[in-house]
Structures are given as structure tokens and as C-alpha cells.
Design an enzyme around this catalytic site. Structure first.
Site, PDB file in Angstrom:
ATOM      1  N   SER B  25       0.820  -1.206   0.000  1.00 28.90           N
ATOM      2  CA  SER B  25       0.000   0.000   0.000  1.00 28.90           C
ATOM      3  C   SER B  25       0.858   1.263   0.000  1.00 28.90           C
ATOM      4  O   SER B  25       0.363   2.355  -0.256  1.00 28.90           O
ATOM      5  CB  SER B  25      -0.932  -0.012   1.217  1.00 28.90           C
ATOM      6  OG  SER B  25      -0.188  -0.160   2.403  1.00 28.90           O
ATOM      7  N   CYS B  26       2.148   1.120   0.292  1.00 27.63           N
ATOM      8  CA  CYS B  26       3.057   2.274   0.328  1.00 27.63           C
ATOM      9  C   CYS B  26       3.314   2.815  -1.082  1.00 27.63           C
ATOM     10  O   CYS B  26       3.031   2.160  -2.072  1.00 27.63           O
ATOM     11  CB  CYS B  26       4.400   1.893   0.933  1.00 27.63           C
ATOM     12  SG  CYS B  26       4.330   1.371   2.650  1.00 27.63           S
ATOM     13  N   ILE B  27       3.876   4.032  -1.133  1.00 25.77           N
ATOM     14  CA  ILE B  27       4.207   4.651  -2.409  1.00 25.77           C
ATOM     15  C   ILE B  27       5.707   4.951  -2.457  1.00 25.77           C
ATOM     16  O   ILE B  27       6.261   5.495  -1.505  1.00 25.77           O
ATOM     17  CB  ILE B  27       3.439   5.992  -2.596  1.00 25.77           C
ATOM     18  CG1 ILE B  27       1.935   5.775  -2.467  1.00 25.77           C
ATOM     19  CG2 ILE B  27       3.840   6.691  -3.900  1.00 25.77           C
ATOM     20  CD1 ILE B  27       1.122   5.753  -3.717  1.00 25.77           C
ATOM     21  N   GLY B  90       0.832   1.897  -3.877  1.00 24.19           N
ATOM     22  CA  GLY B  90      -0.578   2.098  -3.538  1.00 24.19           C
ATOM     23  C   GLY B  90      -1.488   0.956  -3.931  1.00 24.19           C
ATOM     24  O   GLY B  90      -2.636   1.159  -4.327  1.00 24.19           O
TER      25      GLY B  90
END
Lengths: 203, 171
Positions: B25-27, B90
Site C-alpha cells: 500500500s506504500c508509495i 498504492g
């Protein structure tokens, strides 16, 4: 993210030991042969330790995720290496997928079912010890790079002000042993409820 | 090769590769000023700082991480109007039948980053966000190439921050 103390870990250890006992019994009954389960160690989450356990940040692992409902809010996740997942399929259905993009419906549901049995064992132990009403919800699957799964769980826990506790889990029959990590991710408020329920004191 | 881990902002001026491995989910947010030759990457964890987050690590959040990254680049000689960016990540890695509201951090992260890019009026050359696949992002600071890799696909070129080339944009 909420801080973790020795007390939190010993509570998890106790619940996990009872929980895996009943989960192993359910699995044995379902399969008609002896399956053992144990929790050799519990700890707070350490990303680098988990990454190296799973073979590096980009190693493909199998993970399941479930939300808890009722008196306690939080999540449960179960992660194991691709090789352990292969052992699991061999142990339970005697087939294995060719690769991680081609899982049959049976293979997917086997993983989810084992996760359900584990989680339900854990939830039952939790409910029995505390008399709290805790319920399982459907589990979801991910086959992904280990860091992608771990970091997604951490980000979510961080935002929900949850704790992330890891119980190393071993499942074995006469021939195979597989190792995974069981993650208990209660909201901090819920862990307080859990503790005060167990100790009879307000924490 | 410098590994940019969750919550980190790294500024690079010596052509060392910057990588964010296993973004769920991180960018992974990349920025470059081709005149000052200042490169940067942030590994953003959540859309915004929230009450009770008690953090002094601005790189964790899109709304603090991107402004901080830009300040750090300017400190090293970059000029805001020259900075070009690209970002990826994401995703929602668990397969939900009904996705509404469950572990949707990735979608919200992508939106928050998009807003920060607009707010800072940055020229964005490549975006690869959303979907269900985790990604690794590599910023080859010497060539300017931004490479994205998933479990299912080999490394592909997203864009080039040096020559301004857009290869593909989605999500």
C-alpha cells in the site's frame, strides 16, 4: 503504533498456546491423522527479522488476513513461505500448484481454510479465557512479495493505532514441518479491554 | 544501491541507485532536478499525519513527506520549478471480494500523493498505482530511468526523469 510490553507478549503466548492446541485438534479431526502445532516464540514485529525469515523483501509469500468483530477489534494475519505453502498443500490435498499465478480454487481454499481453523482456535481460546464475545469474519488471501504484505499490514495497524504481535508457528505431521508467522493485530483500546478482563484490573 | 525503507526520504547526488523493495500500500515517490543533478526518493506509508501519530518522521506521510523531500532537494541546490517526479505503489495486496473500506490505505495514499504533486505544481512523468500487485521501484539516478517490477512481470520502464520521456501512465 502502540508500544508492546512483556505483558502483552506473555498474554499472546498464553492465548496462542491454547489456540494452536485446539486448532491442531480440529485439523487432525478433519484429516483423520495426527497434526501437531506449536508456538515456539512470540515477539513484537521486526521488519528486517521477518524479511530474512521469509527469504528477503521480494520473496513471494502466502498471506491471509481476517478482521475480528465483537467485543474486541483488530485483525489476524497468517504468513508463510512459498515452500511452506507447498508443504501445506502436500499435507492436506496431495497436489501443488505449478507456480504462484496458477492456483486452483481448491488450493486457494485450502490455505484459507487452514487460516480459518487457526484463527478460530485462537479466537476460541481468547473468548474462553476472557468471556468476551469475539467473532471471526471471512479471510482473504494474498500471494505477494513479503515486504508488500508486511508493510501493508503495518501501515494499516499504524493508522488504526493497533499493536502488531507475532507468534512463530509450527505445523507438522509425521513427515512434514512447516513454519509461519501468526500476527495478532488488536487495537490498543481492545488490548486494554483484554488485559483488564484477564487480570481483573483496569490497565 | 540504496534501499529506501518505509518512512525514509533519501537525497542522492552521486548516481547511486535508489530502490524501494516490495511496496504494497506504500508509495515509492521519485524526484529529480536534471540541472542540479539532485535525485530523491521517499517511501510513503500513509496519506497524512493524524492526531496521535506522535511522529517526527515526516517521510511516513504524503502530506509531510513530499514537502520535506522538496525542501531537502532545494537544500542540495535543486530549484522547485525544475523538479520532475514519478511515483508507484498504492496497491491493495489482499484479494477482497468487496473492497470498500477494507485495507484501502493504498488507494488513499495514491490520492494524497496526487494532491501533493498538484499543490506543489510538480511536473509528473509517470504514475503506476493501485491494483492488486505489490511493486518494487528502482530509480537509476545516472540514467534517470524509473523501473517498476511486480511478482508477475519483469522490470519495466515507467518513465525517464532525465530526458522527460513518458513511457506509460496508468491509474
Amino acid at each position: 503504533m502502540a508500544k508492546i510490553s512483556d505483558l502483552h507478549l506473555s498474554v499472546l503466548k498464553e492465548i496462542s498456546n491454547i489456540g494452536t492446541g485446539s486448532a491442531a485438534q480440529s485439523l487432525s479431526t478433519m484429516l483423520g491423522r495426527d497434526i501437531q502445532m506449536s508456538v515456539p516464540n512470540v515477539s513484537g514485529i521486526e521488519i528486517s527479522k521477518l524479511e530474512s525469515f521469509f527469504g528477503g523483501p521480494e520473496s513471494v509469500i502466502v498471506g491471509t488476513f481476517m478482521e475480528l468483530e465483537g467485543d474486541l477489534e483488530g485483525d489476524l494475519a497468517f504468513l508463510f513461505t512459498w515452500n511452506s505453502a507447498l508443504e501445506l498443500w502436500k499435507m492436506l490435498v496431495n497436489t501443488t500448484p505449478d507456480n504462484y499465478e496458477n492456483l486452483s480454487e481448491l488450493e486457494e481454499s485450502v490455505v484459507l481454510e487452514v487460516c480459518n481453523i487457526l484463527s478460530c482456535g485462537f479466537i476460541k481460546a481468547l473468548s474462553d479465557m476472557t468471556q468476551l464475545n469475539v467473532q471471526a469474519t471471512p479471510a482473504y488471501l494474498s500471494i505477494e512479495m513479503c515486504t508488500a504484505i508486511i508493510n501493508s499490514l503495518i501501515s494499516n495497524a499504524y493508522e488504526q493505532n493497533s499493536m502488531l504481535l507475532v507468534a512463530d508457528t509450527k505445523i507438522h505431521d509425521e513427515k512434514n514441518v512447516l513454519e509461519g508467522s501468526f500476527l495478532f493485530i488488536p487495537r490498543e483500546e481492545s488490548f486494554k479491554v483484554l488485559l483488564s478482563n484477564l487480570t481483573g484490573e483496569t490497565v | 544501491m540504496i534501499s529506501v525503507v518505509m518512512g525514509d526520504i533519501v537525497i542522492e547526488t552521486k548516481h547511486e541507485k535508489l530502490v524501494a523493495l516490495g511496496l504494497g500500500s506504500c508509495i515509492g515517490f521519485c524526484a529529480y532536478d536534471c540541472v542540479a543533478k539532485v535525485s530523491a526518493m521517499a517511501h510513503i506509508m500513509l496519506p497524512e499525519e493524524f492526531p496521535g501519530s506522535h511522529e517526527n518522521q515526516p517521510g511516513k506521510f504524503a502530506n509531510t513527506g513530499i514537502p520535506t523531500l522538496l525542501d531537502m532537494m532545494v537544500e542540495k541546490g535543486a530549484i522547485r520549478s525544475r523538479i520532475v517526479v514519478a511515483y508507484s505503489g498504492g496497491a491493495q495486496v489482499f484479494k477482497f471480494k468487496n473492497t470498500a473500506g477494507k485495507l484501502d490505505v493504498g488507494i488513499r495514499n495514491a490520492k494524497a500523493v496526487e494532491e501533493e504533486v498538484k499543490k506543489a505544481r510538480l511536473r509528473c512523468l509517470g504514475v503506476s498505482v493501485g491494483g492488486g500487485s505489490g511493486r518494487s521501484v528502482t530509480f537509476c539516478t545516472e540514467s534517470g530511468n524509473i523501473m517498476v517490477k511486480t511478482v508477475a512481470s519483469k522490470e519495466v520502464l515507467l518513465c525517464n526523469l532525465k530526458n522527460g520521456m513518458k513511457v506509460r501512465t496508468n491509474g
